[in-house]
Design an enzyme around this catalytic site. Structure first.
Site, mmCIF file in Angstrom:
data_model
loop_
_atom_site.group_PDB
_atom_site.id
_atom_site.type_symbol
_atom_site.label_atom_id
_atom_site.label_comp_id
_atom_site.label_asym_id
_atom_site.label_seq_id
_atom_site.Cartn_x
_atom_site.Cartn_y
_atom_site.Cartn_z
ATOM 1 N N CYS A 1 4.807 26.010 -48.716
ATOM 2 C CA CYS A 1 3.813 26.590 -47.822
ATOM 3 C C CYS A 1 4.384 27.844 -47.174
ATOM 4 O O CYS A 1 5.562 27.911 -46.827
ATOM 5 C CB CYS A 1 3.349 25.590 -46.769
ATOM 6 S SG CYS A 1 4.336 25.529 -45.276
ATOM 7 N N GLU A 2 3.534 28.842 -47.058
ATOM 8 C CA GLU A 2 4.021 30.121 -46.541
ATOM 9 C C GLU A 2 4.176 30.121 -45.029
ATOM 10 O O GLU A 2 4.740 31.040 -44.468
ATOM 11 C CB GLU A 2 3.093 31.257 -46.981
ATOM 12 C CG GLU A 2 1.712 31.226 -46.382
ATOM 13 C CD GLU A 2 0.840 32.366 -46.918
ATOM 14 O OE1 GLU A 2 1.156 32.887 -48.001
ATOM 15 O OE2 GLU A 2 -0.133 32.706 -46.243
ATOM 16 N N HIS A 3 3.692 29.096 -44.366
ATOM 17 C CA HIS A 3 3.811 29.062 -42.910
ATOM 18 C C HIS A 3 5.137 28.486 -42.452
ATOM 19 O O HIS A 3 5.670 28.883 -41.419
ATOM 20 C CB HIS A 3 2.658 28.246 -42.312
ATOM 21 C CG HIS A 3 1.317 28.767 -42.700
ATOM 22 N ND1 HIS A 3 0.335 27.980 -43.263
ATOM 23 C CD2 HIS A 3 0.807 30.022 -42.630
ATOM 24 C CE1 HIS A 3 -0.733 28.729 -43.512
ATOM 25 N NE2 HIS A 3 -0.465 29.960 -43.154
ATOM 26 N N HIS A 4 5.657 27.520 -43.201
ATOM 27 C CA HIS A 4 6.892 26.858 -42.776
ATOM 28 C C HIS A 4 7.993 26.928 -43.821
ATOM 29 O O HIS A 4 9.103 26.474 -43.583
ATOM 30 C CB HIS A 4 6.606 25.384 -42.453
ATOM 31 C CG HIS A 4 5.524 25.206 -41.434
ATOM 32 N ND1 HIS A 4 4.204 24.977 -41.784
ATOM 33 C CD2 HIS A 4 5.567 25.239 -40.082
ATOM 34 C CE1 HIS A 4 3.469 24.875 -40.678
ATOM 35 N NE2 HIS A 4 4.272 25.034 -39.635
ATOM 36 N N GLN B 1 -2.416 26.223 -50.148
ATOM 37 C CA GLN B 1 -3.005 25.459 -51.258
ATOM 38 C C GLN B 1 -4.345 26.039 -51.707
ATOM 39 O O GLN B 1 -4.663 26.047 -52.894
ATOM 40 C CB GLN B 1 -3.140 23.992 -50.837
ATOM 41 C CG GLN B 1 -3.569 23.078 -51.981
ATOM 42 C CD GLN B 1 -3.653 21.623 -51.556
ATOM 43 O OE1 GLN B 1 -2.878 21.168 -50.722
ATOM 44 N NE2 GLN B 1 -4.590 20.889 -52.121
ATOM 45 N N CYS C 1 5.384 19.950 -44.429
ATOM 46 C CA CYS C 1 5.293 20.487 -43.062
ATOM 47 C C CYS C 1 4.396 19.613 -42.201
ATOM 48 O O CYS C 1 4.554 19.573 -40.981
ATOM 49 C CB CYS C 1 4.830 21.938 -43.063
ATOM 50 S SG CYS C 1 3.173 22.204 -43.696
ATOM 51 N N HIS D 1 1.875 17.754 -48.027
ATOM 52 C CA HIS D 1 2.604 18.871 -47.414
ATOM 53 C C HIS D 1 3.702 18.345 -46.504
ATOM 54 O O HIS D 1 3.423 17.663 -45.520
ATOM 55 C CB HIS D 1 1.629 19.741 -46.607
ATOM 56 C CG HIS D 1 0.659 20.494 -47.461
ATOM 57 N ND1 HIS D 1 0.684 21.864 -47.583
ATOM 58 C CD2 HIS D 1 -0.334 20.061 -48.275
ATOM 59 C CE1 HIS D 1 -0.275 22.245 -48.423
ATOM 60 N NE2 HIS D 1 -0.908 21.169 -48.851
HETATM 61 ZN ZN ZN Z 1 3.171 24.494 -43.618
#
Ligand code: ZN
Length: 198
Positions: A87-90, A128, A158, A156
């Site tokens: 995931c690009e956020h975490h 996703q 995260c 996920h």
């Molecule tokens: Zn994430």
């Protein structure tokens, strides 16, 4: 999972990543000089380059490399394609399965190429929803089929390891085009992949 070792790592990128990960270990309260961690920054530097190698790959070229003229118009389904992304956020992994179908319109591709396309887009920092759409779009644009359907079911880390800690939640995303906008085709696809999606 077949882990194909990537031999050519960019030396300069690797060296800079090693510096960064050494700093990261220190900032997290670790001692990068202790025995178990001595080679860790280099391993992480290489692992991360492997896991993001999709940036250097062209999904369109993968499909073009095995594009055959064939007069079939039945739905072709590749289901349960193993999927590992981040995931690009975490920058934490999400993993699960992709199910891909298309209805040919004069051209088909090798079944293994569909799985390769999933890899090309998975091995990048992703969300996703975008991953699902990118797979659908490249098949649509390269094979010009009557329709494409993609469903991804993924967990996920995260969400599981931090934050809301929903250990068992699976996120399902889908993207459809062409014939799959019709209820009939979509229902058949969903029935065939055995998804719980409605
Ligand atoms: Zn994430």
């Amino acid at each position: 999972m077949s882990y194909k070792k990537k031999d050519e790592y960019d030396e300069q990128v690797t060296a800079q990543l090693v510096d960064n990960y050494t700093n990261t270990l220190q900032l997290l309260g670790e001692d990068p000089q202790r025995e178990g961690l001595l080679k860790t920054p280099e391993r992480v530097a290489k692992a991360m380059q492997f896991l993001t190698q999709g940036y250097q790959q062209d999904a369109r070229a993968v499909l073009e490399s095995a594009k055959f003229h064939e007069e079939v118009s039945e739905m072709i389904i590749v289901k349960d394609i193993e999927l590992y992304s981040m995931c690009e956020h975490h920058m934490l992994p999400f993993y699960g399965k992709a199910h891909v179908a298309y209805i040919p319109n004069g051209y088909i591709t090798g079944l293994s190429k569909i799985a390769r396309v999933v890899d090309v887009y998975s091995r990048r920092l992703q969300v996703q929803e975008r991953l699902t759409h990118q797979i659908m779009e490249v098949i649509r644009d390269t094979l010009n089929p009557l329709g494409v359907a993609v469903v991804i079911e993924a967990s996920h880390l995260c969400m599981m390891m931090r934050g809301v800690q929903k250990q068992n939640s699976v996120t399902t995303t889908s993207a459809f085009c062409g014939e799959f906008h019709k209820n009939e085709s979509r229902s058949e696809f969903i029935r065939l992949i055995g998804s719980h999606l409605h």
